[in-house]
Write an enzyme that holds these catalytic residues in place. Structure first.
Site, PDB file in Angstrom:
ATOM      1  CD  GLU A 143      -6.069 -47.350 -54.736  1.00 48.85           C
ATOM      2  OE1 GLU A 143      -5.199 -47.370 -55.657  1.00 48.85           O
ATOM      3  OE2 GLU A 143      -6.434 -46.029 -54.383  1.00 48.85           O
ATOM      4  NE  ARG A 243     -23.970 -33.805 -34.815  1.00 49.26           N
ATOM      5  CZ  ARG A 243     -23.835 -32.642 -34.928  1.00 49.26           C
ATOM      6  NH1 ARG A 243     -23.236 -32.048 -33.921  1.00 49.26           N
ATOM      7  NH2 ARG A 243     -24.289 -31.823 -36.121  1.00 49.26           N
ATOM      8  CG  ASP A 294      -1.727 -43.224 -54.809  1.00 47.86           C
ATOM      9  OD1 ASP A 294      -3.013 -42.557 -54.866  1.00 47.86           O
ATOM     10  OD2 ASP A 294      -2.027 -44.356 -55.701  1.00 47.86           O
ATOM     11  N   GLY A 330      -3.429 -39.941 -58.163  1.00 49.26           N
ATOM     12  CA  GLY A 330      -1.993 -40.286 -57.766  1.00 49.26           C
ATOM     13  C   GLY A 330      -1.102 -39.299 -57.730  1.00 49.26           C
TER      14      GLY A 330
END
Lengths: 409, 275
Positions: A143, A243, A294, A330
């Site tokens: 990651e 949007r 995580d 985490g």
């Protein structure tokens, strides 16, 4: 009578008096196991004229495929992003301890780190089968460090990088080796990310989008180049805007290539995502939801200070922050707690909650033919759970590798 | 014959299951002395199988020393097809009981030489000492197993082409698509079932009423092959009220009047626990 005879003398176990998760529903069926795989009992009966050697009464338990955690940074004092001398025993400890959480396969995750850490740590991670020693390792989840400085979360800013002239070569030089890498999280708005995504995908590595300020078009382009996962949806990315939905918009995007599905990780510990947001994501794209923990080094330990790569984090109950800040870093949730929280927060069926932690991660990694289900011939990695989805026993390759003892420890 | 009339499907299924249970237990089967049972498929016997499974799960009945021979199987349907009779027997019966897989015999509709398969099946029955109790059903066209109208009443196990009535009746198991229904099957012959020491035919539902009438109130006729059992010394027809709708009131009254005698066959219900 049919005449195909088997040549196996291996013992056959029949798990009776249980409800198994098969074909998307919990069914009153027995589970048959031989040589570490789920066995087809009808074929056994008619082709081999075989029957069970051992019968085990599951006393009404639910049997589900073992959980697969594709994002776990450590636990029990072990930090996968820390290059220590006894790194191997650290990963062994975590893989053994998470059996009690129902995890039978996982991807040890490294947060953004300096190249030296990757060069020292990655060679010590090997893909291996699970067993009594611990959950199986499917490969590392890297990651970072190719993420956005603006959405670094708990990652150390000084280690964050971009792709220079070499693009994919930069990545290779940073990590050192991709041999045991299974997932890479990166921010697609970084220049030259498209070619990197293509190269990684070509090598069978799952590319995930996260820690990014990408807008929806950039995210869609990344998916077209091969990205298939979103790292902890909602966290460390632009918030949904009507949007420009950003990465969150991938859940309902109409630009996903035919035949492909975008999966997204959710930390359903009750902290990282408000239950209402969890429900919105689940309802928008239920078949893509992948539960992840995580979890960090402090998971399984008492509250207080622990490390997460180059940072120090503070644990207080279920909350973990960068020490001295309010930045989440985490979690300390366990996978089975995430499954229970997900069930309660969304009001979904037990089958759906279990699949989010087993079938979906297996599909994400393209291994559903052998993991993540109780289909015939798949690996016999499974759990016995009670009706409230507390793990009572964990099995890998048909062998019991953990059991809740009577004292509930 | 005995004509045992119960009020509804559930009661008929239970009576039949109790009878089979008692016959097996009273036979006292053991190593080397097996009770041989002929078995049917279809929707009629499902209730009976459920009750037998219940008796087994309660510990009252074991199939350890029982050998079974199914009546028929489709030709050309893969064995693991959900509508094959192998699948039916596994899901509705075998997987719930303790029968030895070596003792569960079903014709193989995918055998390379179908007639040889049929001959081998007849031989297996002979080697098992013949059938003690053959349980069967009746088709709307009065057939037993797949012995369609026109089958010889002395026929043996062989390949048969299914009649349109049968294909129509089976379409419900193939999503109502006639083109998916198998057109051929291997079946025990009328003569094969006649050789059994005892025969029990289960008939429930109004749609079977006319066939029952033809089978027991008219003559022995190869157009209604179940009628052959008029000439068997020990046949029991177990049915519900609806199946008697085409019979003469006199016939029904006579046999209903005998229920106290018939019920002695199932009451007391024996249990292997006592032995």
């Amino acid at each position: 009578m049919p005449s195909n005879k088997s040549v196996s003398d291996a013992p056959i176990a029949q798990f009776t008096n249980c409800r198994i998760l098969r074909d998307r529903r919990l069914q009153r069926e027995d589970l048959w196991v031989r040589e570490g795989k789920i066995l087809n009992p009808e074929k056994l009966f008619f082709d081999e004229k075989g029957s069970a050697d051992i019968q085990l009464d599951c006393k009404g338990s639910i049997i589900a495929p073992g959980f697969i955690d594709v994002q776990i940074n450590g636990g029990f004092g072990v930090d996968f992003s820390m290059a220590t001398d006894d790194f191997k025993s650290g990963i062994d400890l975590v893989s053994q301890k998470i059996l009690s959480h129902g995890v039978t396969s996982f991807c040890p995750t490294l947060v953004t780190s300096p190249p030296s850490v990757y060069h020292q740590v990655l060679p010590q991670i090997s893909v291996r089968n699970g067993g009594a020693h611990g959950a199986g390792i499917l490969g590392a989840h890297l990651e970072g460090p190719f993420i956005s400085k603006e959405k670094k979360g708990a990652h150390p800013e000084h280690c964050i990088r971009t792709f220079e002239a070499g693009a994919f070569q930069d990545l290779l030089a940073t990590y050192g080796s991709l041999d045991c890498v299974r997932i890479v999280t990166l921010a697609p708005e970084i220049k030259r990310s498209s070619e990197v995504i293509r190269e990684l995908t070509k090598r069978g590595i799952c590319v995930s989008l996260g820690h990014s300020v990408a807008n929806l078009s950039q995210a869609e382009e990344a998916v077209q180049h091969g990205a298939t996962f979103i790292t902890h949806l909602f966290n460390a990315m632009l918030p949904f805007h009507h949007r420009d939905p950003g990465i969150v918009g991938l859940l309902t995007s109409d630009k996903i290539p035919a035949g492909r599905r975008v999966f997204y990780g959710m930390i359903s510990d009750g902290i990282h995502t408000n239950p209402a947001a969890l429900r919105i994501a689940h309802r928008a794209h239920p078949t893509g939801l992948v539960l992840v923990t995580d979890a960090i080094a402090g998971m399984g330990l008492a509250p207080g200070r622990h490390t997460l790569g180059q940072q120090v984090v503070e644990i207080d109950g279920l909350n973990t922050y960068i020490a001295g800040t309010k930045t989440l870093s985490g979690s300390v949730a366990t996978m089975d707690a995430c499954v229970r929280h997900f069930l309660e927060a969304t009001g979904c069926s037990v089958e759906t909650a279990l699949e989010a932690a087993s079938l979906h991660p297996a599909q994400l990694l393209g291994i559903e033919h052998k993991k993540g289900t109780l289909d015939y011939d798949s690996d016999a990695d499974f759990l016995m759970l009670n009706d409230s989805l507390y793990v009572q026993a964990t099995y890998i390759a048909g062998e019991e590798v953990w059991r809740q003892d009577v004292l509930g420890m | 014959m005995r004509l045992v009339i119960l009020e509804d499907y559930d009661q008929a299924s239970e009576w039949a299951a109790k009878y089979i249970c008692n016959r097996i237990i009273q036979f006292k089967p053991s190593q080397g002395r097996y009770f041989t049972l002929g078995l049917p498929t279809g929707s009629t016997p499902l209730g009976c199988y459920k009750k037998l499974i219940e008796y087994h799960k309660n510990g009252d009945l074991s199939f350890k020393y029982v050998k079974t021979f199914n009546m028929d199987e489709y030709v050309g349907l893969p064995r693991n097809h959900p509508e094959s009779y192998h699948s039916y027997m596994w899901n509705n019966f075998f997987k719930h009981i303790d029968i030895d897989p070596n003792n569960a015999h079903i014709l193989d509709g995918n055998a390379p030489d179908l007639q040889a398969e049929c001959d081998a099946f007849e031989k297996k029955i002979e080697e098992a000492g013949g059938i003690d109790l053959f349980v069967g059903g009746i088709g709307p066209d009065g057939h037993i197993a797949f012995n369609e109208p026109g089958s010889s009443l002395s026929s043996r196990t062989r390949l048969k082409t299914l009649a349109m009535d049968t294909i129509l009746a089976n379409a419900k198991y193939f999503d109502g698509d006639l083109s998916k229904v198998p057109t051929m099957a291997l079946t025990v012959g009328v003569g094969t079932v006649m050789d059994a020491r005892e025969v029990m035919i289960l008939i429930t539902g109004a749609h079977k009423a006319f066939a029952l009438y033809k089978a027991i109130e008219e003559g022995v006729n190869h157009m209604w092959t179940v009628s052959a059992f008029q000439q068997h010394p020990r046949t029991i027809f177990v049915c519900d009220e609806d199946a008697t709708l085409e019979l003469r009131v006199k016939t029904v009254k006579y046999f209903k009047g005998l229920m106290h005698v018939h019920n002695k066959l199932v009451d007391p219900l024996y249990s292997m626990k006592e032995n």
